[in-house]
Design a protein around this motif. Structure first.
Motif, PDB file in Angstrom:
ATOM      1  N   ILE A   1       0.835  -1.200   0.000  1.00  0.00           N
ATOM      2  CA  ILE A   1       0.000   0.000   0.000  1.00  0.00           C
ATOM      3  C   ILE A   1       0.873   1.255   0.000  1.00  0.00           C
ATOM      4  O   ILE A   1       0.603   2.230  -0.717  1.00  0.00           O
ATOM      5  CB  ILE A   1      -0.941   0.009   1.217  1.00  0.00           C
ATOM      6  N   PHE A   2       1.944   1.238   0.787  1.00  0.00           N
ATOM      7  CA  PHE A   2       2.855   2.382   0.803  1.00  0.00           C
ATOM      8  C   PHE A   2       3.485   2.600  -0.574  1.00  0.00           C
ATOM      9  O   PHE A   2       3.523   3.729  -1.086  1.00  0.00           O
ATOM     10  CB  PHE A   2       3.957   2.181   1.845  1.00  0.00           C
ATOM     11  N   LEU A   3       3.964   1.522  -1.204  1.00  0.00           N
ATOM     12  CA  LEU A   3       4.624   1.655  -2.500  1.00  0.00           C
ATOM     13  C   LEU A   3       3.639   1.971  -3.622  1.00  0.00           C
ATOM     14  O   LEU A   3       4.029   2.543  -4.635  1.00  0.00           O
ATOM     15  CB  LEU A   3       5.410   0.379  -2.821  1.00  0.00           C
TER      16      LEU A   3
ATOM     17  N   GLY B   1       5.770 -12.382   1.601  1.00  0.00           N
ATOM     18  CA  GLY B   1       4.757 -11.337   1.565  1.00  0.00           C
ATOM     19  C   GLY B   1       5.365  -9.976   1.321  1.00  0.00           C
ATOM     20  O   GLY B   1       4.807  -9.150   0.572  1.00  0.00           O
ATOM     21  N   ALA B   2       6.527  -9.715   1.932  1.00  0.00           N
ATOM     22  CA  ALA B   2       7.210  -8.434   1.721  1.00  0.00           C
ATOM     23  C   ALA B   2       7.623  -8.282   0.266  1.00  0.00           C
ATOM     24  O   ALA B   2       7.467  -7.202  -0.335  1.00  0.00           O
ATOM     25  CB  ALA B   2       8.428  -8.344   2.634  1.00  0.00           C
TER      26      ALA B   2
ATOM     27  N   GLY C   1       3.114  -3.194  -5.318  1.00  0.00           N
ATOM     28  CA  GLY C   1       3.041  -1.751  -5.185  1.00  0.00           C
ATOM     29  C   GLY C   1       3.702  -1.010  -6.322  1.00  0.00           C
ATOM     30  O   GLY C   1       3.196   0.018  -6.776  1.00  0.00           O
ATOM     31  N   VAL C   2       4.825  -1.547  -6.817  1.00  0.00           N
ATOM     32  CA  VAL C   2       5.572  -0.852  -7.867  1.00  0.00           C
ATOM     33  C   VAL C   2       5.092  -1.229  -9.258  1.00  0.00           C
ATOM     34  O   VAL C   2       4.896  -0.371 -10.123  1.00  0.00           O
ATOM     35  CB  VAL C   2       7.079  -1.153  -7.735  1.00  0.00           C
ATOM     36  N   PHE C   3       4.905  -2.552  -9.500  1.00  0.00           N
ATOM     37  CA  PHE C   3       4.612  -3.018 -10.854  1.00  0.00           C
ATOM     38  C   PHE C   3       3.211  -3.592 -11.029  1.00  0.00           C
ATOM     39  O   PHE C   3       2.835  -3.927 -12.148  1.00  0.00           O
ATOM     40  CB  PHE C   3       5.613  -4.107 -11.256  1.00  0.00           C
TER      41      PHE C   3
ATOM     42  N   PRO D   1      -8.311   2.268  -4.550  1.00  0.00           N
ATOM     43  CA  PRO D   1      -8.698   3.652  -4.227  1.00  0.00           C
ATOM     44  C   PRO D   1      -7.521   4.624  -4.278  1.00  0.00           C
ATOM     45  O   PRO D   1      -7.680   5.778  -4.695  1.00  0.00           O
ATOM     46  CB  PRO D   1      -9.267   3.536  -2.810  1.00  0.00           C
ATOM     47  N   ILE D   2      -6.340   4.166  -3.880  1.00  0.00           N
ATOM     48  CA  ILE D   2      -5.163   5.037  -3.909  1.00  0.00           C
ATOM     49  C   ILE D   2      -4.815   5.406  -5.346  1.00  0.00           C
ATOM     50  O   ILE D   2      -4.528   6.571  -5.656  1.00  0.00           O
ATOM     51  CB  ILE D   2      -3.964   4.342  -3.235  1.00  0.00           C
TER      52      ILE D   2
END
Length: 241
Positions: free
Chosen positions: A81-83, A130-131, A138-140, A178-179
């Motif tokens: 979510i952060f990425l 998971g990480a 998040g990135v791709f 949503p982001i």
């Protein structure tokens, strides 16, 4: 022609997702980046994919192995979510080449040696994989390979694997989409493409669900590892040439 191309991409990609439990975003992005800006392509891919993963999540909800999935899910969500929010500031090209080579090496190893070792669903392994998936998602928007590599060896049958994998994808998309929309990834003019993508995804998911039941576990594993390797090759070639 763009509408037709998008519908075909979604139908074929949805069938692939239904057969091996992941792969729609990887397959779709190969073509969508030629039709849309990168951020719009990612968002359309994730939005369409919500139909496919939601279908299998709810259909096989009772087969989800939550005890195996939870250690994987939390770091994937936090990092992913952060990425998702931060990804617009990252140098995508160089990272994608590294990703491609990693996928190739993993696929070669798993394809030839997967039967020679066993994997235990420990919390450390789940958190680590998971990480990695959170970073890739998040990135791709391509977090599928770590999901398959973690869940496929530790779930006892094909349905449990597909149910657990799609549970993760569904939950992640609910938080990340949503982001992407708030970041303006898709314009008002492009909203009609979202509708077409949903229609194509629905057709492909229904077809894929019928075919999926004819594939045994051994063939499923070979298809998963083969597709991971092909994905890596395509990603590297796209960035180099």
């Amino acid at each position: 022609m763009d509408f037709l191309a998008l519908a075909i991409i979604c139908i074929v990609g949805a069938m692939l997702q239904a057969l091996i439990g992941f792969g729609f975003p990887i397959f779709a992005m190969i073509f969508l980046v030629r039709l849309f800006p990168f951020s719009a392509a990612v968002t359309i891919s994730q939005f369409a994919g919500l139909i496919g993963v939601g279908f299998f999540f709810f259909k096989y909800f009772k087969e989800v192995r939550w005890n195996i999935l939870f250690p994987f899910l939390f770091p994937a969500l936090i990092i992913g979510i952060f990425l998702t929010w931060y990804s617009a500031k990252l140098p995508i090209s160089g990272l994608k080449i590294c990703l491609g080579f990693v996928l190739i090496l993993i696929a070669l190893y798993m394809f030839f040696y997967s039967g020679r070792f066993s994997v235990r669903p420990t919390r450390l392994l789940g958190c680590s994989m998971g990480a990695v998936s959170g970073v890739l998602n998040g990135v791709f928007a391509m977090g599928g390979p770590p999901v398959a590599l973690y869940l496929l060896p530790v779930t006892e049958n094909k349905i449990a694997y597909l149910a657990s994998a799609n549970a993760y994808f569904f939950i992640f998309k609910i938080f990340s989409l949503p982001i992407r929309f708030l970041n303006g990834a898709v314009s008002i003019e492009q909203s009609s493409y979202l509708v077409v993508s949903l229609m194509g995804m629905t057709v492909g998911t229904v077809i894929g669900d019928k075919i999926m039941h004819r594939i045994n576990e051994a063939m499923l594993k070979k298809m998963v590892y083969l597709f991971i390797g092909i994905s890596g090759i395509v990603i590297v070639l796209e960035e180099l040439f």
